[in-house]
Design an enzyme around this catalytic site. Sequence first.
Site, short mmCIF file in Angstrom:
data_model
loop_
_atom_site.label_atom_id
_atom_site.label_comp_id
_atom_site.label_asym_id
_atom_site.label_seq_id
_atom_site.Cartn_x
_atom_site.Cartn_y
_atom_site.Cartn_z
N CYS A 299 -1.70 -23.33 28.84
CA CYS A 299 -1.45 -24.12 27.64
C CYS A 299 -1.68 -23.28 26.38
O CYS A 299 -2.79 -22.86 26.11
CB CYS A 299 -2.35 -25.35 27.63
SG CYS A 299 -2.04 -26.44 26.25
N ASN B 176 -4.41 -25.88 34.72
CA ASN B 176 -3.72 -25.55 33.48
C ASN B 176 -4.30 -24.26 32.89
O ASN B 176 -5.23 -24.29 32.10
CB ASN B 176 -3.84 -26.72 32.50
CG ASN B 176 -2.94 -26.54 31.30
OD1 ASN B 176 -2.62 -25.43 30.92
ND2 ASN B 176 -2.54 -27.64 30.72
#
Length: 155
Positions: free
Chosen positions: A135, A132
Amino acid sequence: MADLSIDFAGIRSPNPFWLASAPPTNSGAQIHRAFEYGWGGAVWKTIGAPVLNISNRYGSLSLGGRRMLAINNVELISDRPLDVNLREIAEIKRLWPDRAVIVSAMVDADPQAWKDIVMMIEDTGADGIELNYGCPQGMSERGMGAAVGQVPEMC
């Protein structure tokens, strides 16, 4: 019945219907229930150093007089301890070997932190890892998520 099984980048599942990384994939119990109901895979809610005191944050999209066409999750990463998540991921893969389990991870902008969490996730038997790096909701100020994704050398 038609065969809906898929092979996505070497990850097999009985159908293409997967749950995204979000509040409904925050625990082994939730994903176990989803698999019982026929979902083909799940992306585990983003794990890393737990973020405490969070609440569900949903936004909705209304367009052209049509109410709530889509829902957007803007919740932060899991508030559950990393070791608990890792143990539950391994258990779900043991119980559901034919279902796709991808684990979303987000840690500080430190290469060793990324190496460590990737190795821990690999040990669970998960089928894949979502790094990730993008984000935007609330973690950039901690040098995570989108802050990492903006620096190719970090990625």
